[in-house]
Structures are given as C-alpha cells and as structure tokens.
Design a protein around this motif. Structure first.
Motif, PDB file in Angstrom:
ATOM      1  N   TYR A 117      31.956 -18.242 -16.081  1.00 23.40           N
ATOM      2  CA  TYR A 117      32.467 -17.389 -17.154  1.00 23.40           C
ATOM      3  C   TYR A 117      32.595 -18.246 -18.400  1.00 23.40           C
ATOM      4  O   TYR A 117      33.319 -19.250 -18.393  1.00 23.40           O
ATOM      5  CB  TYR A 117      33.818 -16.772 -16.792  1.00 23.40           C
ATOM      6  N   GLY A 118      31.870 -17.894 -19.450  1.00 22.99           N
ATOM      7  CA  GLY A 118      31.849 -18.694 -20.665  1.00 22.99           C
ATOM      8  C   GLY A 118      32.444 -17.971 -21.852  1.00 22.99           C
ATOM      9  O   GLY A 118      32.476 -16.739 -21.903  1.00 22.99           O
ATOM     10  N   ARG A 119      32.922 -18.775 -22.787  1.00 23.40           N
ATOM     11  CA  ARG A 119      33.469 -18.264 -24.049  1.00 23.40           C
ATOM     12  C   ARG A 119      32.968 -19.152 -25.171  1.00 23.40           C
ATOM     13  O   ARG A 119      32.858 -20.365 -24.997  1.00 23.40           O
ATOM     14  CB  ARG A 119      35.003 -18.302 -24.040  1.00 23.40           C
ATOM     15  N   PRO A 120      32.672 -18.554 -26.330  1.00 22.42           N
ATOM     16  CA  PRO A 120      32.326 -19.392 -27.480  1.00 22.42           C
ATOM     17  C   PRO A 120      33.510 -20.295 -27.838  1.00 22.42           C
ATOM     18  O   PRO A 120      34.667 -19.898 -27.700  1.00 22.42           O
ATOM     19  CB  PRO A 120      32.073 -18.380 -28.602  1.00 22.42           C
ATOM     20  N   TRP A 121      33.202 -21.511 -28.259  1.00 19.53           N
ATOM     21  CA  TRP A 121      34.232 -22.459 -28.674  1.00 19.53           C
ATOM     22  C   TRP A 121      33.674 -23.269 -29.825  1.00 19.53           C
ATOM     23  O   TRP A 121      32.719 -24.017 -29.648  1.00 19.53           O
ATOM     24  CB  TRP A 121      34.608 -23.364 -27.510  1.00 19.53           C
ATOM     25  N   ARG A 122      34.263 -23.090 -30.996  1.00 21.22           N
ATOM     26  CA  ARG A 122      33.771 -23.724 -32.223  1.00 21.22           C
ATOM     27  C   ARG A 122      32.297 -23.402 -32.396  1.00 21.22           C
ATOM     28  O   ARG A 122      31.928 -22.248 -32.377  1.00 21.22           O
ATOM     29  CB  ARG A 122      34.071 -25.208 -32.231  1.00 21.22           C
ATOM     30  N   SER A 123      31.433 -24.413 -32.505  1.00 17.24           N
ATOM     31  CA  SER A 123      30.000 -24.122 -32.645  1.00 17.24           C
ATOM     32  C   SER A 123      29.278 -24.232 -31.304  1.00 17.24           C
ATOM     33  O   SER A 123      28.050 -24.238 -31.260  1.00 17.24           O
ATOM     34  CB  SER A 123      29.370 -25.063 -33.670  1.00 17.24           C
ATOM     35  N   GLY A 124      30.014 -24.290 -30.190  1.00 16.85           N
ATOM     36  CA  GLY A 124      29.412 -24.401 -28.867  1.00 16.85           C
ATOM     37  C   GLY A 124      30.023 -23.404 -27.906  1.00 16.85           C
ATOM     38  O   GLY A 124      30.315 -22.273 -28.274  1.00 16.85           O
ATOM     39  N   ASP A 125      30.230 -23.846 -26.661  1.00 14.50           N
ATOM     40  CA  ASP A 125      30.833 -22.971 -25.665  1.00 14.50           C
ATOM     41  C   ASP A 125      31.584 -23.786 -24.617  1.00 14.50           C
ATOM     42  O   ASP A 125      31.393 -24.973 -24.471  1.00 14.50           O
ATOM     43  CB  ASP A 125      29.777 -22.073 -25.009  1.00 14.50           C
ATOM     44  N   ILE A 126      32.443 -23.090 -23.898  1.00 13.32           N
ATOM     45  CA  ILE A 126      33.202 -23.665 -22.793  1.00 13.32           C
ATOM     46  C   ILE A 126      33.122 -22.657 -21.651  1.00 13.32           C
ATOM     47  O   ILE A 126      33.144 -21.445 -21.881  1.00 13.32           O
ATOM     48  CB  ILE A 126      34.670 -23.952 -23.200  1.00 13.32           C
ATOM     49  N   ARG A 127      32.956 -23.142 -20.420  1.00 16.65           N
ATOM     50  CA  ARG A 127      32.872 -22.196 -19.309  1.00 16.65           C
ATOM     51  C   ARG A 127      33.376 -22.807 -18.014  1.00 16.65           C
ATOM     52  O   ARG A 127      33.294 -24.005 -17.802  1.00 16.65           O
ATOM     53  CB  ARG A 127      31.471 -21.654 -19.133  1.00 16.65           C
ATOM     54  N   SER A 128      33.921 -21.937 -17.184  1.00 14.87           N
ATOM     55  CA  SER A 128      34.334 -22.320 -15.831  1.00 14.87           C
ATOM     56  C   SER A 128      33.181 -21.988 -14.889  1.00 14.87           C
ATOM     57  O   SER A 128      32.425 -21.061 -15.133  1.00 14.87           O
ATOM     58  CB  SER A 128      35.594 -21.560 -15.428  1.00 14.87           C
ATOM     59  N   VAL A 129      33.078 -22.771 -13.808  1.00 11.90           N
ATOM     60  CA  VAL A 129      31.947 -22.620 -12.891  1.00 11.90           C
ATOM     61  C   VAL A 129      32.412 -22.773 -11.448  1.00 11.90           C
ATOM     62  O   VAL A 129      33.200 -23.655 -11.131  1.00 11.90           O
ATOM     63  CB  VAL A 129      30.861 -23.683 -13.181  1.00 11.90           C
ATOM     64  N   ILE A 130      31.905 -21.907 -10.586  1.00 14.19           N
ATOM     65  CA  ILE A 130      32.056 -22.032  -9.131  1.00 14.19           C
ATOM     66  C   ILE A 130      30.647 -21.957  -8.554  1.00 14.19           C
ATOM     67  O   ILE A 130      29.874 -21.080  -8.934  1.00 14.19           O
ATOM     68  CB  ILE A 130      32.915 -20.899  -8.541  1.00 14.19           C
ATOM     69  N   GLY A 131      30.311 -22.874  -7.650  1.00 17.19           N
ATOM     70  CA  GLY A 131      28.962 -22.869  -7.109  1.00 17.19           C
ATOM     71  C   GLY A 131      28.912 -23.349  -5.680  1.00 17.19           C
ATOM     72  O   GLY A 131      29.818 -24.025  -5.199  1.00 17.19           O
ATOM     73  N   VAL A 132      27.831 -22.992  -5.011  1.00 15.64           N
ATOM     74  CA  VAL A 132      27.565 -23.468  -3.658  1.00 15.64           C
ATOM     75  C   VAL A 132      26.068 -23.752  -3.553  1.00 15.64           C
ATOM     76  O   VAL A 132      25.249 -23.014  -4.093  1.00 15.64           O
ATOM     77  CB  VAL A 132      28.028 -22.458  -2.574  1.00 15.64           C
ATOM     78  N   THR A 133      25.738 -24.859  -2.879  1.00 12.31           N
ATOM     79  CA  THR A 133      24.347 -25.210  -2.597  1.00 12.31           C
ATOM     80  C   THR A 133      24.177 -25.226  -1.088  1.00 12.31           C
ATOM     81  O   THR A 133      24.920 -25.920  -0.385  1.00 12.31           O
ATOM     82  CB  THR A 133      23.989 -26.590  -3.176  1.00 12.31           C
TER      83      THR A 133
END
Length: 181
Positions: A117-133
């Motif tokens: 889940y990402g959100r714009p932050w200044r001129s970039g972005d920040i996001r949380s991630v959950i993953g499985v391989t």
C-alpha cells in the motif's frame, strides 16, 4: 486505452569478485512491458542470460513474468511474479526491492507474491509491503516498507523469516539503500 506495449533490450558488462566465481562477464536480456492504465494493470515478460564469462563453466540465466494490479505510489498494489532459472531478478544488476530479497537456492523455479500500500510523499512515495516467495521446498516471508524520496534514491527495511518443510529456520532483517545516476 493502451498506454503502451514497450519491448526492450538490455546489455551489461560486469565484474564479479567473491567467494564463488570471479572475473568479467557480459549479460544480455530483453522482454516486453505492457501498461493498461484504465484498469491499473501492468505486465512484464523478460528473459536474460550471461552470454560470456572469463570463469569456465559459469552460467546464469532467468525467465520471469510479472502482473501488477494497482499503482506503486498511490493505493493498493498486488504483484505476482513466477520465475525460472538459477538467477531470477527483475533486471540486469538493477536495484533490488523487497520482492527480490531471498536466500540463494539451487532450484530453478520460484513464485513471488507481494501486497503493498503506497502513498505519495513529497516528490516520491512511501509504501508498506508484505510478501512471500515460494521455492521448491521452502518459503521466505517478508514484512517491511520502502521509501523513495525521489526517483533516483530509495531505502527499504524488512523483516525476513525463512521456513523450510518443517519449521521456521532463520529470521533476519534486511536494510537497503540505493541511488541511480
């Protein structure tokens, strides 16, 4: 409508040095990227391989695909990436993401699933991630976040848990920063 179907080719000369193989090699890769913004859908199919190396009998190759639903920088995103080959990455010596972090395995197939889940932050972005391989006989779980203050710079931190057939074998933390120029 379709924003684009983009075929691409990559070439990379690399210097390897370490415990296993050392020397100079050349990689070639290519594929096609598809973008359908109306549905927030992206796809990528790629192949790459080491075509020459000064170390005898040293080969690397990979074939992968990816389907992404959602935008990286704003809102919910799901990525599914099956890949085959002893070296499975999203590019030729490109910046790794949380999705690419995993223990080295001799198997030639893995499947990655990432939810973020990402959100714009200044001129970039920040996001949380959950993953499985999913590897042939084990799994790697990841929970973390990524910060891209602008396109050329990124930072990530993630907690890792590697599970073999019977139990969780190892836990760890991955910290990473990168800058493109």
């Amino acid at each position: 409508m379709w924003e684009g179907v983009h075929p691409y080719l990559e070439a990379n000369v690399r210097q390897d040095g370490g415990d296993t193989e050392s020397g100079i090699g050349m990689e070639l890769g290519g594929g096609v990227r598809i973008d359908y913004p109306a549905w927030q859908l992206k796809g990528d199919v790629r192949s790459h391989g080491l075509i020459m190396h000064t170390a005898d009998d040293f080969t690397e190759w990979g074939l992968s695909g990816a389907i992404q639903v959602g935008r990286r920088s704003d809102g919910f995103m799901v990525v599914l990436r099956p890949s085959w080959g002893p070296r499975q990455t999203s590019g030729l010596h490109q910046q790794q993401t949380i999705l690419d972090v995993g223990p080295a395995h001799g198997g030639t197939h893995q499947t990655d699933l990432e939810v973020g889940y990402g959100r714009p932050w200044r001129s970039g972005d920040i996001r949380s991630v959950i993953g499985v391989t999913q590897f042939s006989s084990s799994r790697l779980f990841r929970v973390g976040g990524e910060l891209r203050p602008w396109n050329q710079v990124s930072f990530s931190v993630s907690a890792l848990g590697h599970q073999d057939q019977s139990n969780i074998g190892s836990l760890g933390v991955n910290l990473q920063g990168s800058m493109h120029y």
